[in-house]
Scaffold this motif. Structure first.
Motif, mmCIF file in Angstrom:
data_model
loop_
_atom_site.group_PDB
_atom_site.id
_atom_site.type_symbol
_atom_site.label_atom_id
_atom_site.label_comp_id
_atom_site.label_asym_id
_atom_site.label_seq_id
_atom_site.Cartn_x
_atom_site.Cartn_y
_atom_site.Cartn_z
ATOM 1 N N ASP A 5 -44.390 -57.797 43.677
ATOM 2 C CA ASP A 5 -44.626 -57.934 45.367
ATOM 3 C C ASP A 5 -44.864 -56.543 45.842
ATOM 4 O O ASP A 5 -45.054 -56.593 47.029
ATOM 5 N N THR A 7 -48.511 -53.721 45.648
ATOM 6 C CA THR A 7 -49.636 -53.094 45.297
ATOM 7 C C THR A 7 -50.059 -51.853 45.440
ATOM 8 O O THR A 7 -49.135 -51.203 46.127
ATOM 9 N N THR A 16 -45.756 -56.685 49.718
ATOM 10 C CA THR A 16 -46.568 -57.920 50.152
ATOM 11 C C THR A 16 -45.569 -58.870 50.760
ATOM 12 O O THR A 16 -46.231 -59.820 51.452
ATOM 13 N N ARG A 26 -45.999 -51.462 55.246
ATOM 14 C CA ARG A 26 -47.453 -51.503 55.567
ATOM 15 C C ARG A 26 -47.873 -50.699 56.660
ATOM 16 O O ARG A 26 -49.022 -50.089 56.462
#
Length: 138
Positions: A5, A7, A16, A26
């Motif tokens: 989940d 990156t 994500t 994010r």
């Protein structure tokens, strides 16, 4: 082994998911890349892609405006009121409009950080409506 989940662009671990904690991580990472990626040599003043890419006439400003618009989209997914979304969009539009002026706009990009302002709006909303997303920075 890493969690699927997440990156890792630019060495930053990004979740994500669509939960408030993932969205907060994010937008905080995006703000850091756009406004505070590195320091100007010889100073302690942080700059990011917004200031650097903004040196490219028109295209650079449109590119960073699109990245800033992503933050507004994430804020919409969090359920921020429309007036806050409009304020965030206004910050981006103002930054893009003045940033497009040659030389003056480049200097302006160093001082007016629309993405940092927009992150502040998102953080206030999250702290009030999703207190479990708070991160204590030390």
């Amino acid at each position: 082994m890493t969690d699927p989940d997440f990156t890792r662009p630019l060495g930053i671990e990004l979740p994500t998911g669509n939960d408030p904690i993932s969205i907060r991580r994010r937008v905080e990472a995006l703000e850091k890349v756009l406004e505070r990626s590195f320091h100007i040599p010889g100073t302690n003043y942080p700059v990011g892609l917004d200031s650097i890419v903004g040196l490219v006439p028109v295209v650079g400003d449109l590119f960073t405006a699109a990245m800033g618009a992503y933050m507004v989209w994430e804020a919409r997914n969090l359920g921020l009121p429309k007036w806050k979304l409009w304020r965030m969009a206004g910050n981006i539009a103002f930054d893009t409009a003045v940033g497009a002026v040659p030389l003056v706009g480049d200097a302006f990009d160093l001082a007016f950080r629309s993405n940092t302002r927009n992150l502040r709006i998102i953080r206030r909303h999250l702290d009030k409506h999703h207190p479990q997303t708070r991160i204590i920075e030390g």
